[in-house]
Design a protein around this motif. Structure first.
Motif, mmCIF file in Angstrom:
data_model
loop_
_atom_site.group_PDB
_atom_site.id
_atom_site.type_symbol
_atom_site.label_atom_id
_atom_site.label_comp_id
_atom_site.label_asym_id
_atom_site.label_seq_id
_atom_site.Cartn_x
_atom_site.Cartn_y
_atom_site.Cartn_z
ATOM 1 N N PHE A 280 0.859 -1.190 0.000
ATOM 2 C CA PHE A 280 0.000 0.000 0.000
ATOM 3 C C PHE A 280 0.895 1.240 0.000
ATOM 4 O O PHE A 280 2.114 1.147 0.167
ATOM 5 C CB PHE A 280 -0.932 0.020 1.227
ATOM 6 C CG PHE A 280 -0.271 -0.389 2.520
ATOM 7 C CD1 PHE A 280 0.637 0.443 3.163
ATOM 8 C CD2 PHE A 280 -0.565 -1.618 3.098
ATOM 9 C CE1 PHE A 280 1.247 0.055 4.351
ATOM 10 C CE2 PHE A 280 0.040 -2.016 4.280
ATOM 11 C CZ PHE A 280 0.949 -1.175 4.902
ATOM 12 N N GLY A 281 0.268 2.385 -0.210
ATOM 13 C CA GLY A 281 0.968 3.660 -0.145
ATOM 14 C C GLY A 281 0.247 4.612 0.780
ATOM 15 O O GLY A 281 -0.760 4.258 1.406
ATOM 16 N N TRP A 282 0.782 5.816 0.882
ATOM 17 C CA TRP A 282 0.135 6.894 1.624
ATOM 18 C C TRP A 282 -0.248 7.998 0.645
ATOM 19 O O TRP A 282 0.618 8.521 -0.078
ATOM 20 C CB TRP A 282 1.086 7.492 2.660
ATOM 21 C CG TRP A 282 1.145 6.775 3.961
ATOM 22 C CD1 TRP A 282 0.736 5.506 4.236
ATOM 23 C CD2 TRP A 282 1.685 7.299 5.189
ATOM 24 N NE1 TRP A 282 0.973 5.203 5.556
ATOM 25 C CE2 TRP A 282 1.556 6.275 6.160
ATOM 26 C CE3 TRP A 282 2.260 8.517 5.549
ATOM 27 C CZ2 TRP A 282 1.991 6.450 7.473
ATOM 28 C CZ3 TRP A 282 2.691 8.682 6.852
ATOM 29 C CH2 TRP A 282 2.558 7.672 7.808
ATOM 30 N N LEU A 283 -1.515 8.335 0.632
ATOM 31 C CA LEU A 283 -1.972 9.525 -0.082
ATOM 32 C C LEU A 283 -1.895 10.697 0.890
ATOM 33 O O LEU A 283 -2.537 10.684 1.940
ATOM 34 C CB LEU A 283 -3.407 9.332 -0.568
ATOM 35 C CG LEU A 283 -4.115 10.576 -1.111
ATOM 36 C CD1 LEU A 283 -3.457 11.072 -2.389
ATOM 37 C CD2 LEU A 283 -5.594 10.288 -1.339
ATOM 38 N N GLY A 284 -1.085 11.686 0.563
ATOM 39 C CA GLY A 284 -0.899 12.836 1.433
ATOM 40 C C GLY A 284 -1.478 14.102 0.830
ATOM 41 O O GLY A 284 -1.352 14.347 -0.370
ATOM 42 N N VAL A 285 -2.125 14.905 1.667
ATOM 43 C CA VAL A 285 -2.712 16.173 1.248
ATOM 44 C C VAL A 285 -2.199 17.280 2.162
ATOM 45 O O VAL A 285 -2.171 17.123 3.386
ATOM 46 C CB VAL A 285 -4.257 16.113 1.293
ATOM 47 C CG1 VAL A 285 -4.863 17.510 1.276
ATOM 48 C CG2 VAL A 285 -4.781 15.300 0.122
ATOM 49 N N LEU A 286 -1.774 18.372 1.562
ATOM 50 C CA LEU A 286 -1.388 19.576 2.302
ATOM 51 C C LEU A 286 -2.481 20.615 2.075
ATOM 52 O O LEU A 286 -2.888 20.859 0.936
ATOM 53 C CB LEU A 286 -0.044 20.099 1.794
ATOM 54 C CG LEU A 286 0.628 21.213 2.591
ATOM 55 C CD1 LEU A 286 1.097 20.699 3.952
ATOM 56 C CD2 LEU A 286 1.825 21.781 1.821
ATOM 57 N N SER A 287 -2.972 21.200 3.153
ATOM 58 C CA SER A 287 -4.065 22.169 3.017
ATOM 59 C C SER A 287 -3.838 23.351 3.958
ATOM 60 O O SER A 287 -3.290 23.193 5.054
ATOM 61 C CB SER A 287 -5.418 21.517 3.339
ATOM 62 O OG SER A 287 -5.450 21.059 4.675
ATOM 63 N N GLU A 288 -4.288 24.514 3.521
ATOM 64 C CA GLU A 288 -4.184 25.715 4.347
ATOM 65 C C GLU A 288 -5.378 25.776 5.289
ATOM 66 O O GLU A 288 -6.288 26.586 5.152
ATOM 67 C CB GLU A 288 -4.089 26.961 3.458
ATOM 68 C CG GLU A 288 -2.774 27.025 2.696
ATOM 69 C CD GLU A 288 -2.680 28.222 1.777
ATOM 70 O OE1 GLU A 288 -3.734 28.661 1.246
ATOM 71 O OE2 GLU A 288 -1.553 28.727 1.575
ATOM 72 N N THR A 289 -5.367 24.860 6.245
ATOM 73 C CA THR A 289 -6.433 24.737 7.229
ATOM 74 C C THR A 289 -5.802 24.521 8.605
ATOM 75 O O THR A 289 -4.689 23.988 8.700
ATOM 76 C CB THR A 289 -7.347 23.532 6.907
ATOM 77 O OG1 THR A 289 -6.535 22.335 6.819
ATOM 78 C CG2 THR A 289 -8.077 23.738 5.594
#
Length: 389
Positions: free
Chosen positions: A182-191
């Motif tokens: 498996f992998g990691w889906l990463g999200v960067l957000s201005e929150t």
């Protein structure tokens, strides 16, 4: 051109080693295949062990880190809708620091420029010569010309795909690897972050991690299939899935927003031995990779830098080669312990495709044992904040 140490790779480990050696009067040249802007555009980990922070201070680049970083005295472990906190401060008397790798790299580049440090960008076709002899040298291509640097030692800080490890003959090096399904889906957000400490969460749908960079910049991850691409995941789909994998009180408090970066990283455990061949030394990802569970990637590179830096200073200042002669042995002893921690933490909270009902019961028992046993929490905390160098 001639220098004492050629450092291949202009990421944080190569820059930190260069800066530390520079302050001890040891001349270095850093070769980087990409541009500074490209290197600074890579989004990486942001959890630093105290040992790494101390190295930054010793290198004279700790001021902004001390001013802008965030101290974390613990972390939250969740499984389905239950959670518990591991108190690093109570268990070890220490903590970790949140400060993005991009900021670490920017601080180091600024310091190298301020000291007129030699960093060659866009160095293509880097080749290591005579590393097992007494007169090593490195060649590279830039602006259509071939350049040569004669040196005394070479530090390979050029990552998993770099030239340094491949230079060590196959009959000398041995590689150990585990690939995860498996992998990691990463999200960067201005929150704003959903919590003021990290949340590591396991669920029947898979793993999730809630992390942050600062008060208004959050980093979130979900376990995903290796066949997925970032384009397969809309922002709405990501936030919906994240909420399903964390305790309900955090899901309800989560502030969502447009992603400013989205990527998928496969998970791998990897170590090569030895980490020295002649006058070539491997540092960081050139020698080893850990799954991001447990935040050891950048920190294991820092421990390599610690051992190599001190060994080279001992060699140049005292005429004593013991530090560099034992570099590989010392570095690997700590690396394998970090590999163990990352591997066990990954197994604790992820869903594997071949898990049986018995396996899932054992996984839950492991989580509950960690929750209920203070000694297990102390061991976890000692590993998380960083084993001594």
């Amino acid at each position: 051109m001639r220098t004492q140490v050629v450092i291949i790779g202009g990421g944080p480990s190569g820059l930190l080693l260069s800066q530390l050696l520079h302050r001890k009067g040891i001349d270095t040249v850093v070769l980087e295949r990409k541009t500074r802007d490209y290197v600074l555009g890579r989004i990486r980990a942001g959890i630093l062990e105290v040992g790494f922070v101390d190295l930054m201070r010793e290198a004279g680049v700790g001021a902004r880190l001390d001013r802008e970083s965030h101290i974390h005295d613990g972390t939250v472990i969740a499984y389905e809708d239950q959670e518990f906190r591991i108190d690093f401060k109570e268990m070890t008397g220490s903590h970790v620091v949140v400060y993005g790798q991009t900021e670490v790299t920017r601080d180091l580049y600024d310091a190298r420029e301020a000291m007129d440090g030699k960093v060659v960008f866009n160095a293509e076709g880097v080749t290591i010569h005579e590393a097992d002899g007494d007169a090593p040298y490195v060649t590279y291509e830039k602006d259509g010309s071939t350049h040569r640097i004669d040196c005394e030692f070479i530090a390979g800080c050029d990552g998993f795909h770099g030239v340094s490890r491949q230079t060590i003959p196959l009959d000398v090096r041995r590689e150990y690897e585990k690939l995860y399904p498996f992998g990691w889906l990463g999200v960067l957000s201005e929150t704003p972050p959903v919590h003021d400490e990290l949340i590591y969460s396991g669920s029947e749908r898979g793993f999730a991690l809630c992390s942050m960079r600062n008060e208004n910049l959050s980093r979130y991850y979900v376990q995903c299939s290796l066949s997925d691409t970032p384009e397969d995941w809309s922002d709405d789909a990501f936030w919906t899935e994240l909420k399903r994998r964390i305790p309900s009180k955090y899901a309800e408090a989560l502030v969502t927003g447009a992603s400013i970066e989205k990527s998928i990283a496969p998970l791998r455990s990897f170590v090569t031995e030895p980490m020295r061949w002649g006058r070539l030394f491997l540092c960081g990802d050139a020698a080893h990779i850990v799954p991001p569970t447990g935040a050891k990637g950048l920190n294991t590179a820092a421990s390599d830098v610690h051992y190599l830096y001190n060994g080279l200073v001992q060699h140049y200042h005292d005429g004593d080669s013991h530090g560099i002669d034992t570099y590989s042995e010392k570095a690997l002893a700590r690396i394998w312990k970090a590999e163990r921690f990352s591997w066990t933490t990954t197994n604790l909270l992820h869903r594997f495709p071949d898990q049986s009902e018995f396996d899932l019961k054992m996984q839950l028992a492991d989580v509950n044992f960690l929750r209920d046993n203070v000694n297990a929490q102390k061991v976890f905390a000692e590993n998380y904040i960083g084993l001594p160098y």
